[in-house]
Design an enzyme around this catalytic site. Structure first.
Site, PDB file in Angstrom:
ATOM      1  N   GLY B  14       0.825  -1.203   0.000  1.00 51.90           N
ATOM      2  CA  GLY B  14       0.000   0.000   0.000  1.00 51.90           C
ATOM      3  C   GLY B  14       0.856   1.247   0.000  1.00 51.90           C
ATOM      4  CG  ASN B 109       5.959  -6.782   8.012  1.00 48.27           C
ATOM      5  OD1 ASN B 109       5.285  -7.155   7.053  1.00 48.27           O
ATOM      6  ND2 ASN B 109       5.484  -6.677   9.233  1.00 48.27           N
ATOM      7  CB  THR B 137       3.896   0.470   6.784  1.00 52.36           C
ATOM      8  OG1 THR B 137       2.586   0.201   7.306  1.00 52.36           O
ATOM      9  CG2 THR B 137       4.868   0.394   7.957  1.00 52.36           C
ATOM     10  CG  ASP B 139      -0.866  -0.565   8.624  1.00 51.67           C
ATOM     11  OD1 ASP B 139      -1.834   0.225   8.622  1.00 51.67           O
ATOM     12  OD2 ASP B 139      -0.796  -1.562   7.881  1.00 51.67           O
ATOM     13  N   GLY B 182      -5.977  -0.031   9.800  1.00 53.68           N
ATOM     14  CA  GLY B 182      -5.079  -0.662  10.761  1.00 53.68           C
ATOM     15  C   GLY B 182      -5.608  -2.026  11.158  1.00 53.68           C
ATOM     16  CD  GLU B 238      -8.625  -1.392   8.045  1.00 52.71           C
ATOM     17  OE1 GLU B 238      -9.415  -0.948   7.196  1.00 52.71           O
ATOM     18  OE2 GLU B 238      -7.455  -1.699   7.778  1.00 52.71           O
ATOM     19  CD  GLN B 298      -7.821   6.039   7.266  1.00 52.93           C
ATOM     20  OE1 GLN B 298      -7.486   5.834   8.423  1.00 52.93           O
ATOM     21  NE2 GLN B 298      -8.557   5.178   6.589  1.00 52.93           N
ATOM     22  NE  ARG B 299      -3.484   3.009  -0.155  1.00 51.03           N
ATOM     23  CZ  ARG B 299      -3.749   1.746  -0.414  1.00 51.03           C
ATOM     24  NH1 ARG B 299      -3.679   0.847   0.549  1.00 51.03           N
ATOM     25  NH2 ARG B 299      -4.083   1.368  -1.624  1.00 51.03           N
TER      26      ARG B 299
END
Lengths: 401, 401
Positions: B14, B109, B137, B139, B182, B238, B298-299
């Site tokens: 992502g 990762n 990321t 996250d 997340g 989420e 968000q991204r």
């Protein structure tokens, strides 16, 4: 002195990110008029008037007012109340009791209706009183206005959202559906087009409430775009309807394999986007289909403001006070476009604005009803403000295999 | 000269709004090393390598590279492919065929796992080669890192979204639920707290995947907050799960009166938010309950960037090249916090990073598991950048009735 007494200002309906500019513009302008003793802010719109809940804004520091002006959402709080005749009577009685000689209501077209009724009570009683509507709505659907304060910033949010979503979709291809606010008017959804630049930039399809939404045509459109670009970005208004005028959210439920149910609540739910995605998955067998419903971020996201919108919202508040207290007029401030790009402010009667809805004109929508025209692009671009919304791509040559 | 030959860089997973800073940082830094002949950008991550789809970034103009650096989403396009041993062999064979002596993969990762396998092929064949992971990321779940590039900007988006949503909810009270990305780590959801300032500011409740989500406790929490403030703003990850580790999206469906169904697809659907709203409506009889799922904005939202995140993402790309080509090391660049606030860059082995997930530490989550602690606030604030995220309210006194 004429209108000597107090002034009340209130905010109604769905907030915008610049609604407090209009509030502060009016409050600070009012300080210049000696006939205004106190400026009262009604808490929660007209509900605050009948409940006699007022802040004395005359005692607010100018520097804090300026900070509040930059905040999204209604600083005085808002209301969804739509006053009927009886409610308007209560409002008028309170205003009289507080020796209020001018009432400024920042809101959509419902609020001008209430103002009109209240003004008539004043006329009947020969009570010296000015009722003024200050426009705001992200829907951009007020008649007699080229556009409305709040729209430019919400349009900028939607444009930036689709600029990013388009690049994201180009990175990881698939079908992406973004559901945009707008129950009857498609202006905000149409703004999704504002960041398009390269020939393959999305949104590739734009569906507006002004055109009938047909599920078969939708599927054909998506198929065609997906075959051409290997991806498809779609902007959809929450208010899209079928040929009978029924919201698509109710119609689509029969077309998808899931048996999801939901109330016909358009905002604050992801149901329409999910249904539109499911239709594509079921019928076109495309695997990666995603939908986002932009929701309340469109009208409230902190920090995403068009400077043109901000400045106009401010002036509209100032003009309202000048018209009412300087020129002794009731009515609604209007924004008229002049030149490329400048605006003049005018004044419409409350009757001209009340309860009417402006729709996207035909010249802004393409023949197929699935996109906007260059005329819309020309219309919307200056409203997004001076920040240049552009994207850039790598241009390096491919390496020979 | 050691490592003389070409270099490949690719982007995986992502995207973020600063992933192109790392790309451009690495590409421009590589130009300083005479052993690098050509810098190839693989199109669509590792998929582009096996398909031999490369751009020759050596022929990209520096000024266009700088513009692309500021764009959200992967400029080279990305992939969700997670290469197994066989796939890695194909990658390695292509890299060798193109005389590639260093491979930089910007990703989460998973990507460090692939790099590790590829490096082992090089070792077995005594092929002079460097494999380097550049972290990214939203996250924020990479081990050995204080935080990851991409997180700060996404966190800023979430903070700004909740700052606006909180003011909007204060204007028109009710229950508002914002669903944040997340799946396993709650860092991004926790960032919803960053804009809180006044004692009644929301989000009033924050639910993270690190704690079991219990529907009864949720309803009690909402009831308590709503009774106290007359409104309630909720941030939900989420990825929230029940005590058996099942995603709540599957569990909640039994708790609501509608019989909605949906796949357990967390992003790109509004289902979880809708279900969480329906539970409140059904059980607490609160009328105005709304949910937004922030989704891909968000991204990818154009223009919402933390300057700290942007600068770090850039440096991480530069450092990767310095470590690999200057110091002759494989591995993954890491960000270590020093002072209040500064960072140093370090280097971890690929094994240390690969396939591991970092979770929110206990000291960042309150006892009740429905909010974050001041320690988290201290952690996240500098990552949001130098723009001061503040809100302002009217302070004028109430008028006596």
């Amino acid at each position: 002195m004429k209108h000597e007494g107090n002034m009340v200002i209130a905010q109604g309906g769905g907030p915008t990110v610049v609604i407090n500019q209009s509030l502060v513009g009016a409050v600070r302008q009012a300080m210049d008029y000696p006939q205004v003793n106190r400026v009262y802010g009604a808490i929660r719109g007209v509900a605050g008037i009948v409940n006699e809940e007022f802040l004395d804004l005359t005692q607010e520091s100018p520097s804090n007012l300026e900070k509040v002006a930059d905040m999204p959402a209604a600083a005085l709080s808002s209301t969804r109340d739509k006053p009927d005749e009886k409610y308007c009577r209560e409002i008028f009685d309170v205003l009289k009791a507080y020796n209020v000689r001018s009432f400024f209501y920042i809101g959509g077209n419902d609020s001008s209706d209430a103002l009109h009724i209240i003004k008539n009570f004043a006329l009947q009683e020969n009570y010296d009183f000015r009722a003024v509507h200050i426009p705001k709505t992200i829907d951009n659907d007020l008649v007699k206005n080229d556009h409305t304060p709040g729209y430019g910033s919400a349009a900028k949010f939607v444009a930036q959202a689709f600029m990013g979503a388009n690049l994201d979709n180009r990175s990881l291809p698939g079908v992406y559906i973004g559901v945009v606010m707008g129950r009857h008017a498609g202006f905000l959804t149409a703004a999704s087009s504002a960041g398009r630049q390269y020939p393959d930039d999305g949104p590739h399809l734009i569906y507006l409430p002004e055109r009938v939404f047909d599920t078969d045509s939708y599927l054909e459109d998506v198929k065609r775009v997906y075959e051409k670009f290997g991806r498809c970005v779609i902007a959809v208004s929450e208010g899209i309807q079928d040929s009978a005028g029924n919201p698509m959210i109710t119609q689509l439920q029969d077309k998808v394999e899931t048996d999801a149910h939901g109330n016909v609540q358009l905002s604050g739910t992801g149901a329409l986007g999910d249904l539109l995605a499911q239709v594509v998955k079921d019928n076109l067998k495309i695997k990666r289909v995603r939908s986002d419903t932009f929701g309340y971020l469109q009208r409230s996201f902190w920090g995403c403001v068009s400077d043109v919108d901000r400045e106009e919202a401010r002036e509209v508040g100032e003009k309202a006070v000048q018209f009412a207290l300087g020129n002794d007029e009731d009515g609604s401030v209007t924004i008229n476009r002049t030149g490329e790009y400048s605006v003049d402010y005018g004044y419409a009667t409350l009757e001209e604005i009340a309860g009417k809805t402006k729709y996207m004109p035909d010249e802004f929508i393409n023949q197929e009803g699935n996109d906007v025209t260059p005329a819309f692009r020309e219309y919307v671009t200056p409203l997004l403000g001076s920040e240049w919304l552009r994207t850039h791509r790598l241009k390096a040559p491919h390496v020979k295999k």
